[in-house]
Scaffold this motif. Structure first.
Motif, PDB file in Angstrom:
ATOM      1  N   GLU A  31      14.510  70.774  -8.915  1.00  0.00           N
ATOM      2  CA  GLU A  31      13.465  71.307  -9.321  1.00  0.00           C
ATOM      3  C   GLU A  31      11.997  70.555  -9.297  1.00  0.00           C
ATOM      4  N   PRO A  32      10.468  71.279  -9.610  1.00  0.00           N
ATOM      5  CA  PRO A  32       9.750  70.440  -9.828  1.00  0.00           C
ATOM      6  C   PRO A  32       9.781  69.562 -10.900  1.00  0.00           C
ATOM      7  N   GLY A  33       9.379  68.571 -11.585  1.00  0.00           N
ATOM      8  CA  GLY A  33       8.781  67.767 -12.787  1.00  0.00           C
ATOM      9  C   GLY A  33       9.936  66.685 -12.573  1.00  0.00           C
ATOM     10  N   GLY A  34      10.279  66.698 -13.487  1.00  0.00           N
ATOM     11  CA  GLY A  34      10.838  65.070 -13.072  1.00  0.00           C
ATOM     12  C   GLY A  34      10.374  63.987 -14.755  1.00  0.00           C
ATOM     13  N   GLY A  35      10.497  62.531 -13.961  1.00  0.00           N
ATOM     14  CA  GLY A  35      10.291  61.551 -14.740  1.00  0.00           C
ATOM     15  C   GLY A  35       8.117  61.475 -15.367  1.00  0.00           C
ATOM     16  N   PHE A  36       7.559  61.629 -14.269  1.00  0.00           N
ATOM     17  CA  PHE A  36       6.491  61.668 -14.367  1.00  0.00           C
ATOM     18  C   PHE A  36       5.490  62.428 -15.398  1.00  0.00           C
ATOM     19  N   VAL A  37       6.166  64.118 -14.959  1.00  0.00           N
ATOM     20  CA  VAL A  37       5.410  64.607 -16.134  1.00  0.00           C
ATOM     21  C   VAL A  37       6.556  64.705 -17.459  1.00  0.00           C
ATOM     22  N   GLY A  38       8.011  64.339 -17.380  1.00  0.00           N
ATOM     23  CA  GLY A  38       7.922  64.697 -18.720  1.00  0.00           C
ATOM     24  C   GLY A  38       7.853  63.598 -19.645  1.00  0.00           C
ATOM     25  N   GLY A  39       6.738  62.288 -19.281  1.00  0.00           N
ATOM     26  CA  GLY A  39       6.835  61.165 -19.571  1.00  0.00           C
ATOM     27  C   GLY A  39       5.514  61.953 -20.313  1.00  0.00           C
ATOM     28  N   LEU A  40       4.573  62.375 -19.630  1.00  0.00           N
ATOM     29  CA  LEU A  40       3.224  62.743 -19.364  1.00  0.00           C
ATOM     30  C   LEU A  40       3.567  63.574 -20.938  1.00  0.00           C
ATOM     31  N   ILE A  41       3.885  65.084 -20.824  1.00  0.00           N
ATOM     32  CA  ILE A  41       4.325  65.354 -21.883  1.00  0.00           C
ATOM     33  C   ILE A  41       4.528  64.893 -23.403  1.00  0.00           C
ATOM     34  N   ALA A  42       5.803  63.750 -22.653  1.00  0.00           N
ATOM     35  CA  ALA A  42       6.412  62.625 -24.173  1.00  0.00           C
ATOM     36  C   ALA A  42       5.261  62.108 -25.111  1.00  0.00           C
ATOM     37  N   ALA A  43       4.396  61.339 -24.085  1.00  0.00           N
ATOM     38  CA  ALA A  43       3.528  60.515 -24.825  1.00  0.00           C
ATOM     39  C   ALA A  43       2.037  61.600 -24.757  1.00  0.00           C
ATOM     40  N   ALA A  44       1.593  63.019 -25.237  1.00  0.00           N
ATOM     41  CA  ALA A  44       1.209  63.578 -25.594  1.00  0.00           C
ATOM     42  C   ALA A  44       1.388  63.837 -26.863  1.00  0.00           C
ATOM     43  N   GLY A  45       2.858  64.575 -27.002  1.00  0.00           N
ATOM     44  CA  GLY A  45       3.210  65.291 -27.789  1.00  0.00           C
ATOM     45  C   GLY A  45       3.039  63.730 -29.567  1.00  0.00           C
ATOM     46  N   ILE A  46       3.410  62.368 -28.908  1.00  0.00           N
ATOM     47  CA  ILE A  46       3.514  60.854 -29.650  1.00  0.00           C
ATOM     48  C   ILE A  46       1.527  60.879 -29.550  1.00  0.00           C
ATOM     49  N   ALA A  47       1.037  61.243 -29.496  1.00  0.00           N
ATOM     50  CA  ALA A  47      -0.844  60.754 -28.756  1.00  0.00           C
ATOM     51  C   ALA A  47      -0.786  61.540 -30.626  1.00  0.00           C
ATOM     52  N   VAL A  48      -0.449  63.099 -30.170  1.00  0.00           N
ATOM     53  CA  VAL A  48      -1.162  63.855 -31.519  1.00  0.00           C
ATOM     54  C   VAL A  48      -0.288  63.643 -32.656  1.00  0.00           C
ATOM     55  N   HIS A  49       0.971  63.168 -32.898  1.00  0.00           N
ATOM     56  CA  HIS A  49       1.358  62.879 -33.358  1.00  0.00           C
ATOM     57  C   HIS A  49       0.299  61.015 -34.855  1.00  0.00           C
ATOM     58  N   SER A  50       0.426  60.770 -33.533  1.00  0.00           N
ATOM     59  CA  SER A  50      -0.484  59.157 -33.779  1.00  0.00           C
ATOM     60  C   SER A  50      -1.525  59.382 -34.443  1.00  0.00           C
ATOM     61  N   LEU A  51      -1.830  59.846 -33.679  1.00  0.00           N
ATOM     62  CA  LEU A  51      -3.665  60.119 -34.143  1.00  0.00           C
ATOM     63  C   LEU A  51      -4.452  60.293 -35.904  1.00  0.00           C
ATOM     64  N   PRO A  52      -3.770  60.992 -35.831  1.00  0.00           N
ATOM     65  CA  PRO A  52      -4.072  61.420 -37.275  1.00  0.00           C
ATOM     66  C   PRO A  52      -3.956  60.505 -38.523  1.00  0.00           C
ATOM     67  N   ARG A  53      -2.761  59.647 -38.130  1.00  0.00           N
ATOM     68  CA  ARG A  53      -2.323  58.689 -39.093  1.00  0.00           C
ATOM     69  C   ARG A  53      -1.994  57.352 -38.317  1.00  0.00           C
ATOM     70  N   GLY A  54      -2.816  56.701 -37.153  1.00  0.00           N
ATOM     71  CA  GLY A  54      -3.826  55.604 -36.929  1.00  0.00           C
ATOM     72  C   GLY A  54      -2.356  54.579 -35.956  1.00  0.00           C
ATOM     73  N   ARG A  55      -2.614  53.001 -35.880  1.00  0.00           N
ATOM     74  CA  ARG A  55      -1.584  52.498 -34.903  1.00  0.00           C
ATOM     75  C   ARG A  55      -0.619  52.244 -35.421  1.00  0.00           C
ATOM     76  N   SER A  56      -0.465  51.646 -36.589  1.00  0.00           N
ATOM     77  CA  SER A  56       0.488  51.662 -37.928  1.00  0.00           C
ATOM     78  C   SER A  56       1.924  52.582 -37.608  1.00  0.00           C
ATOM     79  N   ALA A  57       1.678  53.692 -37.550  1.00  0.00           N
ATOM     80  CA  ALA A  57       2.159  54.554 -37.726  1.00  0.00           C
ATOM     81  C   ALA A  57       3.040  54.897 -36.555  1.00  0.00           C
TER      82      ALA A  57
END
Length: 132
Positions: A31-57
């Motif tokens: 179906e539509p989707g795949g590695g690119f969109v899934g990677g962007l979603i994962a990176a966005a989730g990790i970014a939201v987790h890391s923004l208030p915690r910083g680079r070391s987190a």
């Protein structure tokens, strides 16, 4: 960034984003989707987790450099084309197998490579801009 709301809500956003990104990754080769969109979603989730915690987190969460994800993803994407060559087919002509009736293909390996490359690229960029 000192946001109590972002710090608290990111504990929920990260696992939900990771589960959804894997769903999109696996759904993508039929179906539509795949590695690119899934990677962007994962990176966005990790970014939201890391923004208030910083680079070391971010680096503690990943346990390896984000650039390692780029290299691993490129290697998987390149290796996914080799079975076609071994069967005297064009490079990147994806091959299918049906062990136990489960459809598996080299397309999934390619998509996982794209997924890892996208996650690594976005998080490498993000790591330069996060505060310590």
């Amino acid at each position: 960034m000192n946001s109590l709301i972002l710090l608290t809500s990111s504990r929920i956003v990260l696992p939900v984003a990771m589960l959804f990104s894997v769903y999109v990754l696996l759904r993508g080769h039929n179906e539509p989707g795949g590695g690119f969109v899934g990677g962007l979603i994962a990176a966005a989730g990790i970014a939201v987790h890391s923004l208030p915690r910083g680079r070391s987190a971010l680096l503690r969460l990943l346990r390896v450099s984000p650039k390692t994800f780029i290299g691993a993803g490129l290697a998987l994407a390149l290796l996914s084309g080799l079975p076609g060559l071994l069967l005297a087919e064009p490079y990147l002509k994806h091959q299918w197998a049906f062990p136990g009736g489960l459809p598996l293909s080299t397309t999934l390996i390619f998509d996982i490579g794209v997924y890892l490359s996208v996650v690594g690229a976005v998080l490498t960029f993000l790591a330069y801009y996060l505060e310590e």
